[in-house]
Design an enzyme around this catalytic site. Structure first.
Site, PDB file in Angstrom:
ATOM      1  N   PRO A   2     -30.905 -16.557 -25.154  1.00  0.00           N
ATOM      2  CA  PRO A   2     -32.291 -16.655 -24.723  1.00  0.00           C
ATOM      3  C   PRO A   2     -32.472 -17.609 -23.544  1.00  0.00           C
ATOM      4  CG  PRO A   2     -32.077 -16.954 -27.105  1.00  0.00           C
ATOM      5  CD  PRO A   2     -30.702 -16.999 -26.524  1.00  0.00           C
ATOM      6  N   GLU A   3     -32.938 -17.075 -22.451  1.00  0.00           N
ATOM      7  CA  GLU A   3     -33.357 -17.875 -21.300  1.00  0.00           C
ATOM      8  C   GLU A   3     -34.859 -17.664 -21.148  1.00  0.00           C
ATOM      9  OE1 GLU A   3     -30.891 -17.089 -17.854  1.00  0.00           O
ATOM     10  OE2 GLU A   3     -29.175 -16.623 -19.104  1.00  0.00           O
TER      11      GLU A   3
END
Length: 297
Positions: A2-3
């Site tokens: 997750p960015e």
DNA sequence: CTCGATCCCTGGACGC
DNA sequence: TGCGTCCAGGGATCGA
């Protein structure tokens, strides 16, 4: 992994699903990734989730202040970093718990907000008042809310490599390995180029393509490389639009040159040797993350 | 200030 | 089938 776009996707989903819900109780599993498990157990029950925001790669669950005036700490929030494999989603209490479920928050609608994270590379922290403020101030600018001049100042003021700067959360908050490589490819900048050596024009190109990529990725619900799922358990679609990330040995989408992978700033960096010229004076590139002796326990 | 190295952790890929 | 080994990666930390 997750960015920014993935976390934004989760935040929007959770805002829809759990904003306004009261946390009735808390059950913890493994806690080695939680700042202060005791504080969490003590503080969370009875609080209502006011809203869910994204802050860099963190989810910020804004909470109502403590009940008693004497414990009023000002603004309170639960910070959740998903690390690489973290998932945060509401589930029916009757649903069996997935393996590696480490936090279960019982909500006042009968559901449970569950945090699942096999590798526990994430972080969870209950923070309030001054501590919360200080924590948030330590991060850099949000790439989607920053003006070009500010973006340029942060990049060109530093002598580090552009890849390192993009990944540095105190410079920009929210960019990770995937979106760093994708934006550098679009802007035709070598990951090992120095921030201070980028022309104003190059910095502007990077700014524009980075915002475009992040926005498109948010629209598509992020990238699901291995196991990312949003708050409703659905994968993202942006991985289909990746141009370089994970494409070592494959032809560049622009010029058909073989995509290479090098280690920059300690991370795998995918780039096109033709479109993204090696900065002059650089050496030591071309090696891969190997040759390191595996450690004993 | 910037760098590389190391560690944290587990599942999945791969070799035999 | 099963075991061992390597690897992914964000971030903290340490020493150069």
């Amino acid at each position: 992994m997750p960015e920014l776009p993935e976390v934004e996707t989760v935040a929007r989903g959770l805002q829809r699903e759990v904003a306004g819900r009261k946390i009735l109780g808390l059950t913890l599993g493994k806690t080695d990734f939680i700042d202060d498990p005791g504080a969490m157990e003590k503080k969370l029950p009875g609080r209502t989730i006011l809203r869910v925001e994204r802050y860099g790669k963190f989810l910020l669950l804004r909470l109502t202040p403590g009940e008693q005036p004497k414990t009023n700490e000002g603004e309170a929030a639960l910070l959740v970093h998903l690390g690489m494999t973290g998932l945060l989603m509401p589930r029916a209490a009757s649903e069996p718990q997935a393996k590696h479920t480490h936090v279960v928050m019982l909500l006042d609608d009968g559901r449970e907000l569950r945090y699942v994270d096999p590798r526990r590379f994430g972080r969870i922290a209950y923070l309030a008042g001054e501590v919360l403020r200080t924590e948030l101030e330590g991060f850099g600018a949000d790439p989607l809310e920053t003006a070009l001049v500010e973006f340029a100042r942060r990049i060109q003021a530093r002598k580090a490599r552009i890849k390192a700067l993009l990944l540095d959360q105190s410079v920009l908050r929210g960019v990770g390995n995937i979106y760093a490589d994708e934006s550098l490819w679009r802007a035709k900048i070598h990951p090992a180029e120095w921030g201070a050596r980028l022309t104003r024009r190059k910095v502007q190109q990077l700014y524009v393509v980075l915002q475009g990529i992040l926005q498109k990725a948010i629209l598509l619900g992020g990238s699901s490389i291995s196991d990312f799922l949003d708050a409703e358990g659905l994968p993202g679609e942006y991985q289909r639009h990746h141009r370089v990330y994970g494409r070592e040995g494959k032809p560049c989408f622009r010029c058909r040159t073989t995509i290479r992978r090098v280690i920059v700033a300690g991370r795998s960096s995918y780039y096109c040797p033709h479109c993204q010229k090696t900065p002059r004076g650089r050496k030591g590139l071309g090696r891969t993350k190997s040759g390191r002796r595996s450690t004993k326990r």
